[in-house]
Design an enzyme around this catalytic site. Structure first.
Site, PDB file in Angstrom:
ATOM      1  N   HIS A  14       0.879  -1.204   0.000  1.00 19.34           N
ATOM      2  CA  HIS A  14       0.000   0.000   0.000  1.00 19.34           C
ATOM      3  C   HIS A  14       0.900   1.233   0.000  1.00 19.34           C
ATOM      4  O   HIS A  14       1.510   1.567   1.017  1.00 19.34           O
ATOM      5  CB  HIS A  14      -0.904   0.014   1.238  1.00 19.34           C
ATOM      6  CG  HIS A  14      -1.822   1.201   1.311  1.00 19.34           C
ATOM      7  ND1 HIS A  14      -3.167   1.085   1.605  1.00 19.34           N
ATOM      8  CD2 HIS A  14      -1.621   2.527   1.124  1.00 19.34           C
ATOM      9  CE1 HIS A  14      -3.729   2.283   1.597  1.00 19.34           C
ATOM     10  NE2 HIS A  14      -2.801   3.187   1.320  1.00 19.34           N
ATOM     11  N   HIS A  16       1.503   5.397  -1.705  1.00 15.70           N
ATOM     12  CA  HIS A  16       1.108   6.566  -2.501  1.00 15.70           C
ATOM     13  C   HIS A  16       2.355   7.168  -3.133  1.00 15.70           C
ATOM     14  O   HIS A  16       3.269   7.590  -2.422  1.00 15.70           O
ATOM     15  CB  HIS A  16       0.437   7.621  -1.611  1.00 15.70           C
ATOM     16  CG  HIS A  16      -0.806   7.112  -0.960  1.00 15.70           C
ATOM     17  ND1 HIS A  16      -2.057   7.257  -1.515  1.00 15.70           N
ATOM     18  CD2 HIS A  16      -0.992   6.432   0.193  1.00 15.70           C
ATOM     19  CE1 HIS A  16      -2.958   6.690  -0.730  1.00 15.70           C
ATOM     20  NE2 HIS A  16      -2.337   6.180   0.316  1.00 15.70           N
ATOM     21  N   LYS A 100      -9.273  -0.695  -5.749  1.00  8.18           N
ATOM     22  CA  LYS A 100      -9.299  -0.019  -4.451  1.00  8.18           C
ATOM     23  C   LYS A 100     -10.672   0.564  -4.170  1.00  8.18           C
ATOM     24  O   LYS A 100     -11.195   1.339  -4.977  1.00  8.18           O
ATOM     25  CB  LYS A 100      -8.247   1.101  -4.445  1.00  8.18           C
ATOM     26  CG  LYS A 100      -8.259   1.983  -3.197  1.00  8.18           C
ATOM     27  CD  LYS A 100      -7.793   1.222  -1.952  1.00  8.18           C
ATOM     28  CE  LYS A 100      -7.965   2.075  -0.700  1.00  8.18           C
ATOM     29  NZ  LYS A 100      -6.715   2.440  -0.079  1.00  8.18           N
ATOM     30  N   HIS A 137     -10.239   0.729   2.014  1.00  7.37           N
ATOM     31  CA  HIS A 137     -10.047   1.706   3.086  1.00  7.37           C
ATOM     32  C   HIS A 137     -11.225   1.522   4.033  1.00  7.37           C
ATOM     33  O   HIS A 137     -12.341   1.915   3.724  1.00  7.37           O
ATOM     34  CB  HIS A 137      -9.996   3.135   2.526  1.00  7.37           C
ATOM     35  CG  HIS A 137      -9.723   4.151   3.601  1.00  7.37           C
ATOM     36  ND1 HIS A 137      -8.532   4.849   3.698  1.00  7.37           N
ATOM     37  CD2 HIS A 137     -10.466   4.559   4.663  1.00  7.37           C
ATOM     38  CE1 HIS A 137      -8.563   5.639   4.755  1.00  7.37           C
ATOM     39  NE2 HIS A 137      -9.734   5.491   5.363  1.00  7.37           N
ATOM     40  N   HIS A 175      -4.260  -0.894   6.086  1.00  8.44           N
ATOM     41  CA  HIS A 175      -3.827  -0.056   7.212  1.00  8.44           C
ATOM     42  C   HIS A 175      -4.730  -0.205   8.433  1.00  8.44           C
ATOM     43  O   HIS A 175      -5.335   0.748   8.897  1.00  8.44           O
ATOM     44  CB  HIS A 175      -3.666   1.419   6.815  1.00  8.44           C
ATOM     45  CG  HIS A 175      -4.730   1.994   5.920  1.00  8.44           C
ATOM     46  ND1 HIS A 175      -6.058   1.869   6.182  1.00  8.44           N
ATOM     47  CD2 HIS A 175      -4.627   2.721   4.793  1.00  8.44           C
ATOM     48  CE1 HIS A 175      -6.741   2.485   5.230  1.00  8.44           C
ATOM     49  NE2 HIS A 175      -5.899   3.009   4.367  1.00  8.44           N
ATOM     50  N   ASP A 248       1.538   2.585   3.533  1.00  6.44           N
ATOM     51  CA  ASP A 248       0.683   3.766   3.369  1.00  6.44           C
ATOM     52  C   ASP A 248       1.524   5.044   3.397  1.00  6.44           C
ATOM     53  O   ASP A 248       1.043   6.102   3.809  1.00  6.44           O
ATOM     54  CB  ASP A 248      -0.414   3.813   4.451  1.00  6.44           C
ATOM     55  CG  ASP A 248      -1.527   4.790   4.101  1.00  6.44           C
ATOM     56  OD1 ASP A 248      -1.602   5.227   2.939  1.00  6.44           O
ATOM     57  OD2 ASP A 248      -2.303   5.126   5.010  1.00  6.44           O
TER      58      ASP A 248
END
Ligand code: NCD
Ligand code: ZN
Length: 346
Positions: A14, A16, A100, A137, A175, A248
């Site tokens: 995970h 970004h 996602k 999420h 997460h 994350d």
């Protein structure tokens, strides 16, 4: 005598990476240690179609410095307009590794997410049949639900019902931050996986709020009380096969974090492996680190683990770079506030 630990090269399930100047600056911070990463699609506008994912993958590969070996594992951002056939074809061709799900409004850049889960049920069903993992999420967004309860409520109200009505759907609860989520994944069959971040293993909500507000510890889901952090450490260091690393790591500029309305996201890519070695060392579980960072994730995603290795060395206190420079401004690096005695060698 110095202590060393050699592991199969880790992956990040995970991550970004953003785009443009930010992508350029943060990508080497991950590619230095990690072989592969699941790339989050919450750009503005989001990565919704297979064409978007292909173009984004090409921008990531173009930003990768010469000589670095890194494979981005692409995802599609699920919307109420997602075409199941596009998802299935993108997965079958190897372009994407997962889809996602952001509940609309749950976190940074999630405005295009899903409000009515019934509208995406046909996508879930097609994914279950084709074995496409759904990354979730896991927070409800209703105003009346306290921010510290949003994950536990999501499991009961949204996640468990989705899994019950979609047999075979493979889900990664991302997460996770609560003992409730730890218990849920432990009692689930192998169709449910969970990722845990570096920072949620090291900080609790006191770190954010005691002695002045610390915006660089603020992320979503927000860190919970100490008993939840302890449950996360216990689960991560147990070697349990359905749980693996998803950092994350989520860069925002210092200006956007240190603001009256600061962005959610912790940038940990640069220091994750030393931090994790410290967490597992403190728990007396260094022998379980490789499962968490390098074996359990590939097994869930039905991929081979990496053949290469990395070596961690225990010695002096790690000097954490306060920030990295990007074309958009500096990004502050996660500092757990305690001594980290490990570093990646070489
Ligand atoms: C992430 C981001 O900045 O994109 N922020 C965060 O607090 N984790 C989004 C997310 O994964 O929730
Ligand atoms: Zn994220």
């Amino acid at each position: 005598m110095t202590q060393t630990l050699t592991l199969r090269r880790p992956d990040d399930w995970h991550l970004h990476l953003r785009d443009g100047a930010m992508l350029q600056a943060v990508l080497p911070e991950t590619a230095r240690d990690f072989a592969r990463a699941i790339i989050m699609p919450n750009l503005v506008p989001p990565v919704v179609t297979s064409a978007d994912a292909r173009a984004y993958r090409d921008r990531i590969l173009a930003a990768l410095p010469e000589g670095m070996d890194f494979t981005p594992l692409m995802t599609l951002y699920l919307t109420e307009g997602t075409d199941p056939a596009d998802v299935i074809a993108a997965h079958a061709s190897g372009l994407i590794s997962a889809v996602k799900l952001y509940p609309a409004g749950a976190t940074t850049n999630s405005a295009s997410g899903v409000t009515d889960m019934d509208k995406v049920q046909p996508v879930f069903e097609a994914m279950a049949e084709a074995g496409v993992p759904l990354c979730v999420h896991g927070e409800v967004t209703r105003n009346e639900i306290d921010i510290f309860d949003r994950e536990a409520v999501f499991i009961e109200e949204v996640l468990d019902p989705i899994r019950r009505r979609t047999p075979g759907l493979r889900v990664v609860m991302e997460h996770i931050t609560t003992s409730d989520a730890c218990a849920y994944v432990k009692e689930s069959d192998g169709s449910l996986g969970a990722t845990i971040t570096t920072h949620h293993l090291m900080i609790n909500r006191n770190h954010i709020l005691v002695g002045g507000i610390k915006p660089h510890y603020y992320c979503l889901p927000v860190a919970k009380r100490e008993s939840h952090r302890a449950a996360l450490v216990e689960l991560a260091t147990s070697g349990f096969a359905q749980v693996f690393l998803g950092t994350d790591s989520a860069p925002h500029t210092q200006a956007n974090k240190e603001s009256a309305c600061g962005c959610a996201g912790v940038f940990s890519a640069s220091v994750t492996m030393p931090c994790l070695a410290q967490v597992f060392d403190d728990a007396g579980a260094l022998d379980k680190l490789e499962a968490f960072t390098s074996l359990n994730g590939p097994a869930f995603y039905r991929m081979a683990p990496n053949d290469e290795t990395i070596t961690l060395v225990k010695g002096d206190v790690l000097e954490i770079p306060p920030q990295i420079e990007t074309g958009d401004g500096p990004v502050v690096v996660f500092d757990p506030g305690t001594s980290v005695l490990w570093k990646v060698s070489g």
